[in-house]
Motif scaffolding. Structure first.
Motif, short mmCIF file in Angstrom:
data_model
loop_
_atom_site.label_atom_id
_atom_site.label_comp_id
_atom_site.label_asym_id
_atom_site.label_seq_id
_atom_site.Cartn_x
_atom_site.Cartn_y
_atom_site.Cartn_z
N TYR A 189 0.82 -1.21 0.00
CA TYR A 189 0.00 0.00 0.00
C TYR A 189 0.86 1.26 0.00
O TYR A 189 1.88 1.34 0.70
CB TYR A 189 -0.91 0.00 1.23
CG TYR A 189 -1.69 1.29 1.41
CD1 TYR A 189 -2.85 1.52 0.68
CD2 TYR A 189 -1.26 2.27 2.30
CE1 TYR A 189 -3.56 2.69 0.83
CE2 TYR A 189 -1.98 3.45 2.47
CZ TYR A 189 -3.13 3.65 1.73
OH TYR A 189 -3.83 4.82 1.89
N THR A 190 0.45 2.24 -0.80
CA THR A 190 1.05 3.58 -0.77
C THR A 190 -0.08 4.59 -0.62
O THR A 190 -1.12 4.46 -1.26
CB THR A 190 1.84 3.89 -2.04
OG1 THR A 190 0.99 3.73 -3.18
CG2 THR A 190 3.04 2.98 -2.17
N PRO A 191 0.09 5.61 0.21
CA PRO A 191 -0.97 6.59 0.42
C PRO A 191 -1.06 7.57 -0.75
O PRO A 191 -0.13 7.66 -1.56
CB PRO A 191 -0.52 7.31 1.70
CG PRO A 191 0.97 7.25 1.63
CD PRO A 191 1.29 5.90 1.03
N PRO A 192 -2.16 8.30 -0.85
CA PRO A 192 -2.25 9.36 -1.86
C PRO A 192 -1.11 10.36 -1.69
O PRO A 192 -0.69 10.66 -0.58
CB PRO A 192 -3.61 9.99 -1.58
CG PRO A 192 -4.40 8.90 -0.93
CD PRO A 192 -3.42 8.13 -0.11
N PHE B 195 0.87 3.45 7.62
CA PHE B 195 -0.50 3.85 7.28
C PHE B 195 -1.54 2.75 7.50
O PHE B 195 -2.74 3.00 7.40
CB PHE B 195 -0.55 4.30 5.81
CG PHE B 195 0.37 5.44 5.51
CD1 PHE B 195 0.00 6.74 5.80
CD2 PHE B 195 1.63 5.21 4.96
CE1 PHE B 195 0.85 7.79 5.55
CE2 PHE B 195 2.49 6.27 4.69
CZ PHE B 195 2.10 7.56 5.01
N ILE B 196 -1.08 1.53 7.81
CA ILE B 196 -2.01 0.42 8.02
C ILE B 196 -1.64 -0.27 9.34
O ILE B 196 -0.76 -1.13 9.37
CB ILE B 196 -1.96 -0.60 6.87
CG1 ILE B 196 -2.19 0.10 5.53
CG2 ILE B 196 -3.02 -1.68 7.08
CD1 ILE B 196 -2.08 -0.83 4.34
N PRO B 197 -2.31 0.08 10.42
CA PRO B 197 -1.97 -0.51 11.72
C PRO B 197 -2.09 -2.02 11.76
O PRO B 197 -1.34 -2.70 12.44
CB PRO B 197 -2.98 0.16 12.67
CG PRO B 197 -3.39 1.42 11.99
CD PRO B 197 -3.35 1.12 10.53
N GLN B 198 -3.06 -2.59 11.00
CA GLN B 198 -3.33 -4.02 11.07
C GLN B 198 -2.68 -4.83 9.95
O GLN B 198 -3.08 -5.96 9.70
CB GLN B 198 -4.84 -4.25 11.04
CG GLN B 198 -5.58 -3.73 12.26
CD GLN B 198 -5.18 -4.46 13.52
OE1 GLN B 198 -5.01 -5.68 13.52
NE2 GLN B 198 -5.01 -3.74 14.61
N ALA C 233 -8.25 1.89 11.61
CA ALA C 233 -7.35 1.33 12.61
C ALA C 233 -7.50 -0.18 12.75
O ALA C 233 -6.54 -0.87 13.10
CB ALA C 233 -7.60 2.01 13.96
N LYS C 234 -8.68 -0.71 12.49
CA LYS C 234 -8.91 -2.14 12.63
C LYS C 234 -9.07 -2.86 11.29
O LYS C 234 -9.46 -4.02 11.24
CB LYS C 234 -10.15 -2.39 13.49
CG LYS C 234 -10.01 -1.88 14.93
CD LYS C 234 -11.23 -2.23 15.75
CE LYS C 234 -11.07 -1.75 17.20
NZ LYS C 234 -12.26 -2.09 18.02
N PHE C 235 -8.74 -2.16 10.22
CA PHE C 235 -8.95 -2.73 8.89
C PHE C 235 -7.87 -3.77 8.59
O PHE C 235 -6.68 -3.46 8.62
CB PHE C 235 -8.92 -1.62 7.83
CG PHE C 235 -9.35 -2.09 6.47
CD1 PHE C 235 -10.70 -2.25 6.18
CD2 PHE C 235 -8.42 -2.39 5.50
CE1 PHE C 235 -11.10 -2.68 4.94
CE2 PHE C 235 -8.81 -2.84 4.25
CZ PHE C 235 -10.16 -2.97 3.97
N PRO C 236 -8.25 -5.03 8.30
CA PRO C 236 -7.26 -6.09 8.11
C PRO C 236 -6.65 -6.08 6.71
O PRO C 236 -7.37 -6.04 5.71
CB PRO C 236 -8.06 -7.37 8.34
CG PRO C 236 -9.47 -7.00 7.98
CD PRO C 236 -9.63 -5.53 8.29
N VAL C 237 -5.31 -6.12 6.65
CA VAL C 237 -4.59 -6.10 5.38
C VAL C 237 -3.47 -7.13 5.42
O VAL C 237 -2.74 -7.24 6.41
CB VAL C 237 -4.00 -4.71 5.10
CG1 VAL C 237 -3.19 -4.71 3.80
CG2 VAL C 237 -5.10 -3.65 5.02
#
Length: 334
Positions: free
Chosen positions: A140-143, A290-293, A264-268
């Motif tokens: 993942y890369t942020p905007p 950018f992805i805590p999970q 914050a709780k989104f699974p990746v």
């Protein structure tokens, strides 16, 4: 099911509410009752739905509905001539419309290469439509805060220099004239890779027309190559157009005020080949910001084409991760 034979899959075509017609594979288990989520699989460049051929059957047999579109411009899906049509916002609108047409409110979205990038943006544009996000090969890369033209990207990240060639209109006809060599060049095992990523390298190879000398080390059989060539008979304008959307993507994301982080709780899940130069350790470290999970999974010895090179590991590890997701949604839809 013989995964090599495209005719063994359930092909469908739908005209979506966005006005575009998509071709896709829609495989359901026998007696499917909707108690397990749909897996929406997105391919990258230069691929097709066919890139997921080794995963579709096993996942279906384990009780999951698997939907795999030819992305816009590929295979038997519409191919607009305007590059702006291939912005990720436009692609995400199509994906949401595809789920609508199938009456699927939410899905686990799994994307490879450009499909991974698009899946990440789908999680930003349509966060309510995902149950989880798996991103093989491309983290993942942020905007972007500022627009980065492809020329600047190639200068800052030399391994992305090939994008200069893909963004150049002259590349279309040159690649179309050498499709078989082009596939043999890109679909390779890491040990037999031929340098092409830096600026100027790919153009020289395509113009050199290496032909059958590329056969050794290619991950695709002659039968598989025949299918790819046949599905690119309309040309490669659509697939290359993805690389010509840098500015429009930036402007859409700025106007849409997209967040940098997922929930914050989104699974990746990010699974990657340890020999894949498109997935350096720095990009993985950046994704964690950018992805805590996020969960990383290294596939030892594999290169970029993990669905082929590490097919069993990808099949098993992704479904193991899917089965670990919260199952509090009830039925997902028939």
């Amino acid at each position: 099911m013989n995964p090599i034979d495209p005719n063994n899959f359930n092909h469908r075509t739908e005209r979506l509410s966005t006005g575009r017609t998509y071709h896709f594979i829609d495989e359901r288990p026998s007696h499917y009752d909707g108690t397990r989520p749909t897996l929406l699989c997105l391919h990258g460049f230069p691929d097709l739905w066919y890139g997921w051929r080794y995963q579709i059957g096993p996942w279906t047999r384990q009780g999951y509905r698997v939907v795999v579109p030819d992305m816009l411009g590929y295979g038997q899906t519409d191919m607009p001539s305007d590059a702006a049509a291939y912005s990720t916002k436009s692609l995400c609108d199509d994906l949401a419309a595809l789920l609508d047409s199938l009456e699927i409110p939410k899905a686990v979205v799994i994307g490879h290469d450009w499909g991974s990038y698009t899946a990440g943006r789908f999680a930003l544009w349509y966060p309510g439509r995902l149950l989880g996000l798996a991103m093989p090969s491309v983290p993942y890369t942020p905007p972007s805060i500022d627009h980065m033209p492809v020329e600047m990207m190639a200068e800052r990240y030399p391994n992305f220099g090939y994008q200069l060639y893909f963004a150049d209109d002259t590349a279309t006809a040159e690649i179309e004239a050498n499709l078989l060599s082009f596939f043999r060049l890109l679909f390779r095992k890491p040990a037999s890779a031929i340098p092409w990523a830096k600026a100027g390298e790919l153009r020289a190879l395509v113009r050199g027309n290496l032909g059958s000398s590329l056969a050794e080390g290619c991950l695709l059989t002659d039968k598989e190559l025949d299918y790819y060539v046949s599905q690119y008979s309309r040309g490669i304008l659509g697939p290359l157009s993805y690389y010509r959307t840098t500015k429009v993507r930036y402007e859409e994301e700025r106007t849409g005020s997209l967040p940098a982080s997922l929930g914050a709780k989104f699974p990746v899940l990010c699974c990657y080949g340890t020999q894949d130069e498109t997935c350096p350790p720095s990009s993985l470290r950046n994704a964690h910001k950018f992805i805590p999970q996020i969960r990383d999974l290294a596939l030892e010895g594999a290169g970029h084409w993990v669905m082929l090179e590490a097919r069993d590991a990808v099949t098993e590890e992704i479904i193991r991760w899917v089965e670990s997701l919260p199952h509090s949604y009830g039925k997902y839809r028939l």
